[in-house]
Design a protein around this motif. Structure first.
Motif, PDB file in Angstrom:
ATOM      1  N   GLN A 139      31.724  -6.990  42.391  1.00 42.73           N
ATOM      2  CA  GLN A 139      33.141  -7.159  42.715  1.00 42.73           C
ATOM      3  C   GLN A 139      33.863  -7.922  41.620  1.00 42.73           C
ATOM      4  O   GLN A 139      34.980  -7.580  41.243  1.00 42.73           O
ATOM      5  CB  GLN A 139      33.300  -7.868  44.062  1.00 42.73           C
ATOM      6  CG  GLN A 139      32.948  -7.003  45.241  1.00 42.73           C
ATOM      7  CD  GLN A 139      32.942  -7.767  46.561  1.00 42.73           C
ATOM      8  OE1 GLN A 139      32.896  -8.988  46.591  1.00 42.73           O
ATOM      9  NE2 GLN A 139      32.982  -7.034  47.653  1.00 42.73           N
ATOM     10  N   LEU A 140      33.226  -8.953  41.104  1.00 39.76           N
ATOM     11  CA  LEU A 140      33.836  -9.754  40.053  1.00 39.76           C
ATOM     12  C   LEU A 140      34.098  -8.910  38.809  1.00 39.76           C
ATOM     13  O   LEU A 140      35.193  -8.930  38.255  1.00 39.76           O
ATOM     14  CB  LEU A 140      32.943 -10.950  39.699  1.00 39.76           C
ATOM     15  CG  LEU A 140      33.477 -11.828  38.584  1.00 39.76           C
ATOM     16  CD1 LEU A 140      34.558 -12.755  39.113  1.00 39.76           C
ATOM     17  CD2 LEU A 140      32.363 -12.613  37.945  1.00 39.76           C
ATOM     18  N   ILE A 141      33.102  -8.161  38.378  1.00 38.29           N
ATOM     19  CA  ILE A 141      33.237  -7.331  37.168  1.00 38.29           C
ATOM     20  C   ILE A 141      34.337  -6.294  37.349  1.00 38.29           C
ATOM     21  O   ILE A 141      35.198  -6.119  36.484  1.00 38.29           O
ATOM     22  CB  ILE A 141      31.901  -6.621  36.835  1.00 38.29           C
ATOM     23  CG1 ILE A 141      30.848  -7.644  36.446  1.00 38.29           C
ATOM     24  CG2 ILE A 141      32.076  -5.595  35.739  1.00 38.29           C
ATOM     25  CD1 ILE A 141      31.102  -8.330  35.144  1.00 38.29           C
ATOM     26  N   GLN A 142      34.305  -5.592  38.474  1.00 37.37           N
ATOM     27  CA  GLN A 142      35.313  -4.549  38.717  1.00 37.37           C
ATOM     28  C   GLN A 142      36.719  -5.136  38.733  1.00 37.37           C
ATOM     29  O   GLN A 142      37.642  -4.571  38.165  1.00 37.37           O
ATOM     30  CB  GLN A 142      35.008  -3.821  40.032  1.00 37.37           C
ATOM     31  CG  GLN A 142      33.776  -2.954  39.954  1.00 37.37           C
ATOM     32  CD  GLN A 142      33.301  -2.460  41.317  1.00 37.37           C
ATOM     33  OE1 GLN A 142      33.810  -2.866  42.355  1.00 37.37           O
ATOM     34  NE2 GLN A 142      32.297  -1.589  41.311  1.00 37.37           N
ATOM     35  N   ASN A 175      39.762  -8.700  28.096  1.00 36.06           N
ATOM     36  CA  ASN A 175      38.856  -8.256  27.046  1.00 36.06           C
ATOM     37  C   ASN A 175      37.419  -8.549  27.489  1.00 36.06           C
ATOM     38  O   ASN A 175      37.171  -9.350  28.392  1.00 36.06           O
ATOM     39  CB  ASN A 175      39.222  -8.837  25.680  1.00 36.06           C
ATOM     40  CG  ASN A 175      38.811 -10.279  25.479  1.00 36.06           C
ATOM     41  OD1 ASN A 175      37.739 -10.708  25.884  1.00 36.06           O
ATOM     42  ND2 ASN A 175      39.681 -11.031  24.822  1.00 36.06           N
ATOM     43  N   VAL A 176      36.496  -7.884  26.864  1.00 39.55           N
ATOM     44  CA  VAL A 176      35.102  -7.924  27.291  1.00 39.55           C
ATOM     45  C   VAL A 176      34.520  -9.334  27.203  1.00 39.55           C
ATOM     46  O   VAL A 176      33.768  -9.748  28.090  1.00 39.55           O
ATOM     47  CB  VAL A 176      34.263  -6.912  26.474  1.00 39.55           C
ATOM     48  CG1 VAL A 176      32.798  -7.054  26.786  1.00 39.55           C
ATOM     49  CG2 VAL A 176      34.732  -5.492  26.776  1.00 39.55           C
ATOM     50  N   THR A 191      24.628  -4.992  29.303  1.00 32.49           N
ATOM     51  CA  THR A 191      24.496  -4.136  28.116  1.00 32.49           C
ATOM     52  C   THR A 191      25.729  -3.254  27.966  1.00 32.49           C
ATOM     53  O   THR A 191      26.275  -3.108  26.863  1.00 32.49           O
ATOM     54  CB  THR A 191      23.222  -3.266  28.208  1.00 32.49           C
ATOM     55  OG1 THR A 191      22.083  -4.120  28.325  1.00 32.49           O
ATOM     56  CG2 THR A 191      23.062  -2.381  26.978  1.00 32.49           C
ATOM     57  N   GLY A 192      26.187  -2.676  29.081  1.00 29.70           N
ATOM     58  CA  GLY A 192      27.385  -1.832  29.060  1.00 29.70           C
ATOM     59  C   GLY A 192      28.624  -2.600  28.626  1.00 29.70           C
ATOM     60  O   GLY A 192      29.445  -2.096  27.847  1.00 29.70           O
ATOM     61  N   LEU A 193      28.760  -3.815  29.128  1.00 29.98           N
ATOM     62  CA  LEU A 193      29.902  -4.645  28.729  1.00 29.98           C
ATOM     63  C   LEU A 193      29.861  -4.933  27.232  1.00 29.98           C
ATOM     64  O   LEU A 193      30.886  -4.859  26.537  1.00 29.98           O
ATOM     65  CB  LEU A 193      29.890  -5.970  29.500  1.00 29.98           C
ATOM     66  CG  LEU A 193      30.416  -5.950  30.926  1.00 29.98           C
ATOM     67  CD1 LEU A 193      30.134  -7.276  31.620  1.00 29.98           C
ATOM     68  CD2 LEU A 193      31.910  -5.651  30.939  1.00 29.98           C
ATOM     69  N   ILE A 194      28.681  -5.268  26.736  1.00 27.37           N
ATOM     70  CA  ILE A 194      28.545  -5.569  25.302  1.00 27.37           C
ATOM     71  C   ILE A 194      28.877  -4.339  24.475  1.00 27.37           C
ATOM     72  O   ILE A 194      29.610  -4.416  23.483  1.00 27.37           O
ATOM     73  CB  ILE A 194      27.137  -6.116  24.991  1.00 27.37           C
ATOM     74  CG1 ILE A 194      26.971  -7.505  25.628  1.00 27.37           C
ATOM     75  CG2 ILE A 194      26.895  -6.182  23.483  1.00 27.37           C
ATOM     76  CD1 ILE A 194      25.559  -8.039  25.621  1.00 27.37           C
ATOM     77  N   LEU A 202      24.446  -6.227  15.932  1.00 26.69           N
ATOM     78  CA  LEU A 202      23.302  -6.577  16.772  1.00 26.69           C
ATOM     79  C   LEU A 202      23.187  -5.592  17.923  1.00 26.69           C
ATOM     80  O   LEU A 202      24.199  -5.120  18.454  1.00 26.69           O
ATOM     81  CB  LEU A 202      23.441  -8.007  17.306  1.00 26.69           C
ATOM     82  CG  LEU A 202      23.497  -9.118  16.257  1.00 26.69           C
ATOM     83  CD1 LEU A 202      23.791 -10.464  16.918  1.00 26.69           C
ATOM     84  CD2 LEU A 202      22.207  -9.191  15.464  1.00 26.69           C
ATOM     85  N   ASP A 203      21.972  -5.307  18.312  1.00 26.23           N
ATOM     86  CA  ASP A 203      21.698  -4.362  19.388  1.00 26.23           C
ATOM     87  C   ASP A 203      22.215  -4.903  20.721  1.00 26.23           C
ATOM     88  O   ASP A 203      21.898  -6.039  21.116  1.00 26.23           O
ATOM     89  CB  ASP A 203      20.181  -4.125  19.453  1.00 26.23           C
ATOM     90  CG  ASP A 203      19.787  -3.221  20.584  1.00 26.23           C
ATOM     91  OD1 ASP A 203      20.252  -2.069  20.615  1.00 26.23           O
ATOM     92  OD2 ASP A 203      19.025  -3.686  21.467  1.00 26.23           O
ATOM     93  N   ALA A 204      23.002  -4.093  21.428  1.00 23.86           N
ATOM     94  CA  ALA A 204      23.604  -4.514  22.694  1.00 23.86           C
ATOM     95  C   ALA A 204      22.541  -4.872  23.737  1.00 23.86           C
ATOM     96  O   ALA A 204      22.677  -5.863  24.462  1.00 23.86           O
ATOM     97  CB  ALA A 204      24.516  -3.416  23.231  1.00 23.86           C
ATOM     98  N   ALA A 205      21.492  -4.080  23.833  1.00 23.64           N
ATOM     99  CA  ALA A 205      20.436  -4.342  24.818  1.00 23.64           C
ATOM    100  C   ALA A 205      19.719  -5.658  24.515  1.00 23.64           C
ATOM    101  O   ALA A 205      19.390  -6.422  25.434  1.00 23.64           O
ATOM    102  CB  ALA A 205      19.444  -3.179  24.846  1.00 23.64           C
TER     103      ALA A 205
END
Length: 193
Positions: free
Chosen positions: A66-69, A77-78, A131-134, A147-150
């Motif tokens: 809920q917070l992210i959405q 911004n991310v 990972t998706g947010l990054i 840098l690798d997001a994962a």
């Protein structure tokens, strides 16, 4: 998550029992004593102790989603979203310190397939979400892309977990808010372009 008043009482009592005596102290008998109802009455609200624990985990999952959405809908911004997510984790653990024993107890329940599956789901969903947010931040040129997001998601999740577990293992002897904030600022510096 729609819980009845009694189910909420049972969940809160369960968290208190875990906080006082560890996960091993969580029994239907102890829950019934804490809530002030009979053991059979507990089973009218939950099928098992595992279902109570799964409900606690669901609360944690739903709260984060809920917070992210909400934050993404506000076009933040991310980095702001990651910062708010981090703050929310710390706030949740400060408010419900006994959640730590449930959220980070996958080793205790590794032989319980249902709980193991739910714990794995939480880890994987949080990992995918971060990972998706990054990646989104890298695409929008808000987060460094060298840098690798994962791997960055692993660093964030692992360092947060260590910070929270250290706090718990010290019997809450230091300020989680202060340590969490220092950790968050360090992570944000790593992410910044």
């Amino acid at each position: 998550m729609n819980l009845t008043k009694r189910q909420k009482e049972i969940v809160e009592a369960s968290l208190e029992i875990i906080g006082e005596g560890g996960i091993q102290a969580l029994t239907i008998k102890n829950i019934s004593k804490k809530v002030g109802i009979s053991e059979p009455a507990i089973y009218r609200h939950f099928d098992s102790k595992t279902q109570i624990l799964l409900t606690i985990l669901d609360f944690f999952i739903i709260n984060n989603k809920q917070l992210i959405q909400q934050d993404l809908k506000q076009n933040k911004n991310v980095l702001e979203v990651i910062e708010l997510l981090f703050d929310n984790f710390i706030k949740t653990f400060l408010e419900y310190p006994y959640l730590i024993s449930v959220i980070f107890s996958e080793e205790i329940f590794r032989n319980d397939e249902v709980f193991k599956e739910k714990s794995s789901l939480i880890i994987n969903e949080n990992y995918a979400m971060i990972t998706g947010l990054i990646r989104k931040g890298q695409e929008k040129n808000e987060i460094r892309s060298d840098l690798d997001a994962a791997s960055l998601a692993t660093i964030i999740m692992g360092s947060l977990r260590l910070c929270v577990k250290r706090w718990q293992m010290s019997d809450y002897a230091f300020s989680l808010k202060e340590n969490g904030n220092r950790l968050k600022q360090t992570i944000l510096k790593i992410l910044l372009k």
